[in-house]
Design an enzyme around this catalytic site. Sequence first.
Site, PDB file in Angstrom:
ATOM      1  N   LYS A  54       6.601   4.982  29.484  1.00 58.39           N
ATOM      2  CA  LYS A  54       7.218   5.809  28.442  1.00 58.39           C
ATOM      3  C   LYS A  54       7.280   4.999  27.152  1.00 58.39           C
ATOM      4  O   LYS A  54       7.574   3.797  27.171  1.00 58.39           O
ATOM      5  CB  LYS A  54       8.618   6.212  28.907  1.00 58.39           C
ATOM      6  CG  LYS A  54       9.360   7.179  27.991  1.00 58.39           C
ATOM      7  CD  LYS A  54      10.697   7.574  28.622  1.00 58.39           C
ATOM      8  CE  LYS A  54      11.480   8.576  27.784  1.00 58.39           C
ATOM      9  NZ  LYS A  54      12.731   9.000  28.447  1.00 58.39           N
ATOM     10  N   SER A  94      13.639  13.811  28.927  1.00 59.26           N
ATOM     11  CA  SER A  94      12.815  13.406  27.803  1.00 59.26           C
ATOM     12  C   SER A  94      11.515  12.709  28.195  1.00 59.26           C
ATOM     13  O   SER A  94      10.646  12.486  27.365  1.00 59.26           O
ATOM     14  CB  SER A  94      13.628  12.469  26.905  1.00 59.26           C
ATOM     15  OG  SER A  94      13.984  11.284  27.619  1.00 59.26           O
ATOM     16  N   SER A 101      16.716  12.391  32.411  1.00 60.68           N
ATOM     17  CA  SER A 101      15.384  12.379  31.807  1.00 60.68           C
ATOM     18  C   SER A 101      14.258  11.923  32.713  1.00 60.68           C
ATOM     19  O   SER A 101      13.100  11.938  32.309  1.00 60.68           O
ATOM     20  CB  SER A 101      15.393  11.514  30.538  1.00 60.68           C
ATOM     21  OG  SER A 101      16.113  12.154  29.516  1.00 60.68           O
TER      22      SER A 101
END
Length: 493
Positions: free
Chosen positions: A78, A158, A182
């Site tokens: 990420k 997210s 997330s």
Amino acid sequence: MTELNKLTLADSIKGLKNKDFTSTELVNAHIQQIEKHKNLNAYVTKTFDLALKGAQIADQNYAQNKARTLEGIPFAAKDLFCTKGIRTTACSNILKNFIPNYESSVTQNIFNNGGVMLGKTNMDEFAMGAANITSCFGNVINPWKANNDNSDLVPGGSSGGSAASVSGFMASAALGSDTGGSVRQPASFTGLVGFKPTYGRCSRYGMVSFASSLDQAGIFTRSVLDSAIMLEAMMGFDEKDSTSLKAEVPQLQSAIGSSVKNMKIGVPLSLGEGSIIEPDVMKMWQDTIELLKNAGTEIVDITLPYAKYGVAVYYVIAPAEASSNLSRYDGVRYGLRVERENMTLDEMYEMTRSAGFGEEVKRRIMIGTYVLSSSCMDAYYLKAQKVRSLVANDFNNAFTKVDTILLPAAPSEAFKIGEKQNDPTIMYLNDLFTIPASLAGLPCVSVPAGLSARGLPLGMQIIGKQLDEYNVLKVASTIESGVKHIKFEPKGF
């Protein structure tokens, strides 16, 4: 033979050890898949040259019998894990061209174990979002499609890019971060195993901060065993993080396939009553309860009285911490700087932050600044912290009677892109079932447990006691075995 990029991480390790294929071949298979599915917008920075160099080293190590745990395994990270010499943006215009000069502890741990990085994945800006629609690089598209409906769906957020990369066979595993759900919510939306360890198990050093008392690195994989392998590599004490726990990393792989007979599983069914939970999700919850009963567990009805306030508490505490953390982005030392002639320092701050932050991030900074103001501190922030303690106490009380707790990971299946975009409150409720465990800092996982009537994946969440990742994986492995007749694979991949 199965396409190399479709192998689980554990099977990839086995194949590399048996010399059935090389790491270079494995990495190239993933690179081809990434290029084939660019339209999903899962990656924002590709590091293919670096990955192929790492694969060459891995092949040499296998030839010399010097292979490490993750030798030659292609993973994605990420884009909030700082990677030395590689752009790290948190998918915000304010950091769009930022190149760190140091490595995050979690990515370093994976590199030390032989992992090779394919690239950095898309995400909601500064990890603020539940649908991966707030990124400055545009939204991510879920690899899954509903039956007889070709509409693009959100991958969850997210960590949507990481979820899409693993679900679409563009990485063997992918790092995410989980502040309020997330990792677990996107895992549910994309048919993956998404694990958030106990707060402090993984170092936060080198992770771009959102809410420091909640942020924790997590992992996406296609099997529970793969999660155990990755967690063993990621976790461990780090003196560079003041919240890092001095706790021995357990042998998590031995949890896979272990018997859950006589384990007590807590089920807070009252938390689903009157909520926005969809009928398909409720059915999956009931089916999973039956599956675990048949495996020999004892199902115990429990209550978590304060968990229903979790979303309200989270959206006071997290924005408050974010408003403080994000004050460092001012255009002075790094990141975006907006300049014009005869500009004062205050004007430079104002214009830089106005241009650099997106709407959702601005909204949360404003909320956070408001609840921390002297007139609101007692009424909002301090009260939220008190209720957070009550939520944690609920779990402590429950864990005197049970070993783990069973909850859905999300109240719905993946929804269409843009469907909930204009109503932040509806969007925030996506984290209804994930936030309570985050507030208490507990280990938890989302594991695929069923399909909706429209053929979309649904995830079951298992929550454990602090530092008890072992039992969480044990229950997750049992659920995984019980639904192995279901193919959790998007069509066309």
